[in-house]
Write a protein that holds these residues in place. Structure first.
Motif, PDB file in Angstrom:
ATOM      1  N   CYS A 126       0.858  -1.193   0.000  1.00 21.11           N
ATOM      2  CA  CYS A 126       0.000   0.000   0.000  1.00 21.11           C
ATOM      3  C   CYS A 126       0.896   1.246   0.000  1.00 21.11           C
ATOM      4  CB  CYS A 126      -0.949  -0.010   1.205  1.00 21.11           C
ATOM      5  SG  CYS A 126      -0.137   0.158   2.806  1.00 21.11           S
ATOM      6  N   GLY A 127       0.356   2.401   0.237  1.00 24.18           N
ATOM      7  CA  GLY A 127       1.114   3.642   0.189  1.00 24.18           C
ATOM      8  C   GLY A 127       1.785   4.039   1.491  1.00 24.18           C
ATOM      9  N   PHE A 128       1.789   3.161   2.492  1.00 23.48           N
ATOM     10  CA  PHE A 128       2.384   3.494   3.788  1.00 23.48           C
ATOM     11  C   PHE A 128       3.889   3.655   3.679  1.00 23.48           C
ATOM     12  CE2 PHE A 128       4.560   1.998   7.622  1.00 23.48           C
ATOM     13  CZ  PHE A 128       4.065   2.886   8.562  1.00 23.48           C
ATOM     14  N   LYS A 129       4.413   4.639   4.398  1.00 28.15           N
ATOM     15  CA  LYS A 129       5.863   4.779   4.552  1.00 28.15           C
ATOM     16  C   LYS A 129       6.139   5.200   5.982  1.00 28.15           C
ATOM     17  CE  LYS A 129       5.476   9.108   2.087  1.00 28.15           C
ATOM     18  NZ  LYS A 129       5.778   9.816   0.890  1.00 28.15           N
ATOM     19  N   THR A 130       7.242   4.705   6.526  1.00 31.78           N
ATOM     20  CA  THR A 130       7.612   5.032   7.901  1.00 31.78           C
ATOM     21  C   THR A 130       8.176   6.444   7.953  1.00 31.78           C
ATOM     22  OG1 THR A 130       9.895   4.235   7.720  1.00 31.78           O
ATOM     23  CG2 THR A 130       8.212   2.610   8.325  1.00 31.78           C
ATOM     24  N   GLY A 131       8.328   6.965   9.151  1.00 30.50           N
ATOM     25  CA  GLY A 131       9.008   8.244   9.314  1.00 30.50           C
ATOM     26  C   GLY A 131      10.510   8.047   9.174  1.00 30.50           C
ATOM     27  N   TRP A 132      11.227   9.141   8.997  1.00 29.92           N
ATOM     28  CA  TRP A 132      12.687   9.062   8.924  1.00 29.92           C
ATOM     29  C   TRP A 132      13.223   8.683  10.292  1.00 29.92           C
ATOM     30  CZ3 TRP A 132      15.012   8.892   4.453  1.00 29.92           C
ATOM     31  CH2 TRP A 132      14.449   9.527   3.349  1.00 29.92           C
ATOM     32  N   GLY A 133      14.194   7.809  10.321  1.00 32.35           N
ATOM     33  CA  GLY A 133      14.800   7.409  11.584  1.00 32.35           C
ATOM     34  C   GLY A 133      15.949   6.460  11.337  1.00 32.35           C
ATOM     35  N   GLY A 134      16.419   5.872  12.416  1.00 34.45           N
ATOM     36  CA  GLY A 134      17.469   4.876  12.298  1.00 34.45           C
ATOM     37  C   GLY A 134      16.956   3.659  11.539  1.00 34.45           C
ATOM     38  N   GLU A 135      17.881   2.874  11.017  1.00 32.04           N
ATOM     39  CA  GLU A 135      17.484   1.734  10.197  1.00 32.04           C
ATOM     40  C   GLU A 135      16.631   0.738  10.985  1.00 32.04           C
ATOM     41  OE1 GLU A 135      19.453  -1.441   7.077  1.00 32.04           O
ATOM     42  OE2 GLU A 135      20.757  -0.415   8.495  1.00 32.04           O
ATOM     43  N   SER A 136      17.068   0.385  12.184  1.00 33.38           N
ATOM     44  CA  SER A 136      16.314  -0.605  12.955  1.00 33.38           C
ATOM     45  C   SER A 136      14.964  -0.055  13.408  1.00 33.38           C
ATOM     46  CB  SER A 136      17.131  -1.087  14.153  1.00 33.38           C
ATOM     47  OG  SER A 136      17.439  -0.012  15.014  1.00 33.38           O
ATOM     48  N   GLN A 137      14.921   1.223  13.756  1.00 34.63           N
ATOM     49  CA  GLN A 137      13.662   1.851  14.175  1.00 34.63           C
ATOM     50  C   GLN A 137      12.648   1.854  13.025  1.00 34.63           C
ATOM     51  OE1 GLN A 137      14.063   6.016  14.946  1.00 34.63           O
ATOM     52  NE2 GLN A 137      12.013   6.241  15.755  1.00 34.63           N
ATOM     53  N   SER A 138      13.077   2.249  11.844  1.00 31.46           N
ATOM     54  CA  SER A 138      12.187   2.301  10.680  1.00 31.46           C
ATOM     55  C   SER A 138      11.768   0.900  10.256  1.00 31.46           C
ATOM     56  CB  SER A 138      12.870   3.021   9.518  1.00 31.46           C
ATOM     57  OG  SER A 138      13.120   4.364   9.869  1.00 31.46           O
ATOM     58  N   GLU A 139      12.695  -0.052  10.350  1.00 27.25           N
ATOM     59  CA  GLU A 139      12.361  -1.431   9.998  1.00 27.25           C
ATOM     60  C   GLU A 139      11.317  -1.989  10.964  1.00 27.25           C
ATOM     61  OE1 GLU A 139      14.630  -5.609   8.914  1.00 27.25           O
ATOM     62  OE2 GLU A 139      15.706  -4.067  10.023  1.00 27.25           O
ATOM     63  N   TYR A 142       3.054  -4.123   8.766  1.00 29.21           N
ATOM     64  CA  TYR A 142       2.677  -5.353   8.060  1.00 29.21           C
ATOM     65  C   TYR A 142       1.865  -6.280   8.952  1.00 29.21           C
ATOM     66  CZ  TYR A 142       4.744  -5.064   3.436  1.00 29.21           C
ATOM     67  OH  TYR A 142       4.985  -4.735   2.128  1.00 29.21           O
ATOM     68  N   ALA A 143       2.267  -6.416  10.221  1.00 30.06           N
ATOM     69  CA  ALA A 143       1.538  -7.305  11.134  1.00 30.06           C
ATOM     70  C   ALA A 143       0.102  -6.828  11.328  1.00 30.06           C
ATOM     71  CB  ALA A 143       2.261  -7.362  12.475  1.00 30.06           C
ATOM     72  N   LYS A 144      -0.085  -5.525  11.337  1.00 33.64           N
ATOM     73  CA  LYS A 144      -1.413  -4.947  11.581  1.00 33.64           C
ATOM     74  C   LYS A 144      -2.262  -4.869  10.307  1.00 33.64           C
ATOM     75  CE  LYS A 144      -2.730  -1.266  14.672  1.00 33.64           C
ATOM     76  NZ  LYS A 144      -2.395   0.062  15.186  1.00 33.64           N
ATOM     77  N   GLN A 145      -1.677  -4.404   9.223  1.00 32.60           N
ATOM     78  CA  GLN A 145      -2.429  -4.126   8.001  1.00 32.60           C
ATOM     79  C   GLN A 145      -2.405  -5.267   6.975  1.00 32.60           C
ATOM     80  OE1 GLN A 145      -4.319  -1.370   7.737  1.00 32.60           O
ATOM     81  NE2 GLN A 145      -3.613  -0.825   9.785  1.00 32.60           N
ATOM     82  N   HIS A 146      -1.343  -6.067   6.978  1.00 32.94           N
ATOM     83  CA  HIS A 146      -1.186  -7.132   5.980  1.00 32.94           C
ATOM     84  C   HIS A 146      -0.743  -8.427   6.669  1.00 32.94           C
ATOM     85  CE1 HIS A 146      -1.280  -3.679   3.265  1.00 32.94           C
ATOM     86  NE2 HIS A 146      -0.188  -3.204   3.833  1.00 32.94           N
ATOM     87  N   PRO A 147      -1.552  -8.961   7.590  1.00 31.95           N
ATOM     88  CA  PRO A 147      -1.139 -10.161   8.325  1.00 31.95           C
ATOM     89  C   PRO A 147      -0.875 -11.337   7.382  1.00 31.95           C
ATOM     90  CG  PRO A 147      -3.467  -9.653   8.732  1.00 31.95           C
ATOM     91  CD  PRO A 147      -2.906  -8.534   7.917  1.00 31.95           C
ATOM     92  N   GLY A 148       0.193 -12.053   7.684  1.00 29.48           N
ATOM     93  CA  GLY A 148       0.554 -13.215   6.864  1.00 29.48           C
ATOM     94  C   GLY A 148       1.419 -12.890   5.669  1.00 29.48           C
TER      95      GLY A 148
END
Length: 75
Positions: free
Chosen positions: A10-23, A30-36
């Motif tokens: 979908c069109g979701f994108k995380t905010g800018w941040g550290g690599e692990s934080q954004s990941e 994905y767990a919430k919006q696209h389970p599985g």
């Protein structure tokens, strides 16, 4: 460097941040919006603004404020 992860579903994108934080934000999305569905999409890297802050502009603004403060104290 600052990272932003884009959802491959979908069109979701995380905010800018550290690599692990954004990941982590992408994994939670994905767990919430696209389970599985395994997390996918693309990663955007901002090497010009490594900490997500104001960079040199912040330092220049502080220097100008100090000069104004010093000038206003001088008589």
């Amino acid at each position: 460097m600052a990272y932003r992860f884009w959802c491959g579903e979908c069109g979701f994108k995380t905010g800018w941040g550290g690599e692990s934080q954004s990941e982590q934000q992408q994994t939670e999305h994905y767990a919430k919006q696209h389970p599985g569905v395994p997390p996918g999409g693309q990663v955007e890297v901002n090497s010009k603004n490594p900490d997500g802050g104001l960079g040199c502009f912040g330092l220049i603004a502080i220097a100008v404020l100090l000069l104004i403060l010093a000038a206003s104290c001088h008589r």
